[in-house]
Enzyme design. Structure first.
Site, PDB file in Angstrom:
ATOM      1  N   LYS A  53       0.845  -1.196   0.000  1.00  0.00           N
ATOM      2  CA  LYS A  53       0.000   0.000   0.000  1.00  0.00           C
ATOM      3  C   LYS A  53       0.882   1.248   0.000  1.00  0.00           C
ATOM      4  CE  LYS A  53      -3.887  -2.342   2.196  1.00  0.00           C
ATOM      5  NZ  LYS A  53      -4.686  -2.621   3.396  1.00  0.00           N
ATOM      6  N   GLN A  97      -4.664  -1.432   9.590  1.00  0.00           N
ATOM      7  CA  GLN A  97      -4.624  -2.757   8.975  1.00  0.00           C
ATOM      8  C   GLN A  97      -5.226  -3.798   9.918  1.00  0.00           C
ATOM      9  OE1 GLN A  97      -3.678  -3.276   5.809  1.00  0.00           O
ATOM     10  NE2 GLN A  97      -4.032  -5.467   5.932  1.00  0.00           N
ATOM     11  N   ASP A 120     -10.867   3.113   3.902  1.00  0.00           N
ATOM     12  CA  ASP A 120     -11.207   1.688   3.791  1.00  0.00           C
ATOM     13  C   ASP A 120     -12.716   1.487   3.604  1.00  0.00           C
ATOM     14  OD1 ASP A 120      -9.201  -0.255   3.815  1.00  0.00           O
ATOM     15  OD2 ASP A 120      -8.845  -0.049   5.974  1.00  0.00           O
TER      16      ASP A 120
HETATM   17  N1  GUN Z   1      -7.050  -6.697   6.162  1.00  0.00           N
HETATM   18  C1  GUN Z   1      -7.379  -7.439   5.073  1.00  0.00           C
HETATM   19  N2  GUN Z   1      -7.914  -6.657   4.116  1.00  0.00           N
HETATM   20  C2  GUN Z   1      -7.920  -5.404   4.601  1.00  0.00           C
HETATM   21  C3  GUN Z   1      -8.330  -4.148   4.069  1.00  0.00           C
HETATM   22  O1  GUN Z   1      -8.834  -4.029   2.941  1.00  0.00           O
HETATM   23  N3  GUN Z   1      -8.152  -3.071   4.876  1.00  0.00           N
HETATM   24  C4  GUN Z   1      -7.606  -3.183   6.111  1.00  0.00           C
HETATM   25  N4  GUN Z   1      -7.484  -2.085   6.834  1.00  0.00           N
HETATM   26  N5  GUN Z   1      -7.223  -4.319   6.638  1.00  0.00           N
HETATM   27  C5  GUN Z   1      -7.367  -5.422   5.877  1.00  0.00           C
END
Ligand code: GUN
Length: 288
Positions: A53, A97, A120
């Protein structure tokens, strides 16, 4: 490559180049989009996702800030970081996350993020707005899947979309976004009886269950579009999806590979959401 393949890397690249142009234009006006990423603990998969990311953000010109906290961090300390980021005018997107360690209540954390910075799309306010069709941040994976369907010219209106999986992050919002595009939506999950009878009715089959190679040709209707959200390791340790690709491709008219299908689109939509947020702050005169 098979012409049946839906190439998430190529489609993601196209969208990222559009995002990059928009980011540059915003930076020229004095507003640099900023994304804060919070990583708690040392889950290797989470670390890899976060690294990707950050790398992708840098590639389009989005400034990202990583906050790493130990596995043992208290809920209050994590909340304090989020409050600080909510008030930081250089930050337009906040991402915590998941998963989080047991001492922390995921719902409390998600609800503490300013909904205007919730790139998100997990905050209940954004989920609620999405369901009633108001402008909101959309959860990145289902949003990315919609873009894959749009950019491959897949008709959604009047089609039967079957979703296998009902998570808050993927399955549930996926169904809502397809419903908004006039698909008829069926949700399937671990308690669904006669799964293949339902999946075989799908014009669009979306699978997000986290089980390696679970969906085979026996689940797929001839000519269906198959979207595989899975990211698993098979018995040999090789990366694979929830769909047995080599079998399902025999029936599908189009199918996403793993890797290189949905994955790159999820990150692309995070970048798009962060850009969108920064633009909104700029329009309000509050992007510093
Ligand atoms: N863990 C797995 N997928 C995601 C996501 O799309 N966003 C976040 N913040 N955590 C995750």
């Amino acid at each position: 490559m098979s012409e049946k393949l839906i190439d998430g890397v190529a489609i993601g690249k196209e969208i990222r180049s559009e995002i990059k142009k928009n980011v540059s234009a915003l930076i020229e006006k004095g507003c640099t989009p900023g994304l804060a990423v919070i990583l708690v603990g040392d889950n290797p998969a989470s670390r890899t996702y976060v690294k990707n990311k950050q790398k992708s953000s840098a590639e389009v010109g989005i400034k990202s800030e990583l906050i790493e906290l130990p596995m043992t961090v208290s809920q209050q300390t994590l909340l304090d970081h989020i409050i600080q980021l909510n008030n930081d005018t250089s930050i337009h997107g906040i991402l915590v996350q998941l998963p989080l360690p047991k001492q922390i209540d995921e719902n409390i954390i998600i609800q503490s993020i300013d909904p205007e910075k919730d790139v998100d799309g997990f905050h209940p306010i954004n989920v609620g707005k999405m369901i009633i069709g108001q402008d909101s941040f959309l959860s990145c994976t289902p949003y990315g899947i919609i873009k894959l369907l749009e950019r491959t010219g897949t008709e959604m209106s009047g089609k039967h979309a079957v979703i296998v999986g009902r998570s808050n992050i993927v399955g549930k919002p996926m169904g809502q976004l397809l419903l908004q595009r006039d698909a008829t939506v069926t949700y399937c999950h671990s308690k669904t009886k006669n799964l293949s009878t339902l999946t075989k009715q799908a014009d669009i089959l979306i699978v997000a269950i986290g089980r390696a190679n679970y969906i085979t040709d026996e689940h797929v209707k001839e000519g269906a579009v198959v979207i595989d959200v899975g990211m698993n390791r098979d018995a040999n340790g090789k990366l694979c999806g929830d769909v047995d690709f080599s079998k399902a491709i025999e029936k599908a008219s189009a199918i996403t590979p793993v890797p290189g299908g949905v994955g790159p689109m999820t990150i692309t939509m995070l970048l798009k959401n962060t850009l969108h947020s920064a633009k909104k702050y700029y329009a309000q005169g509050s992007c510093k």
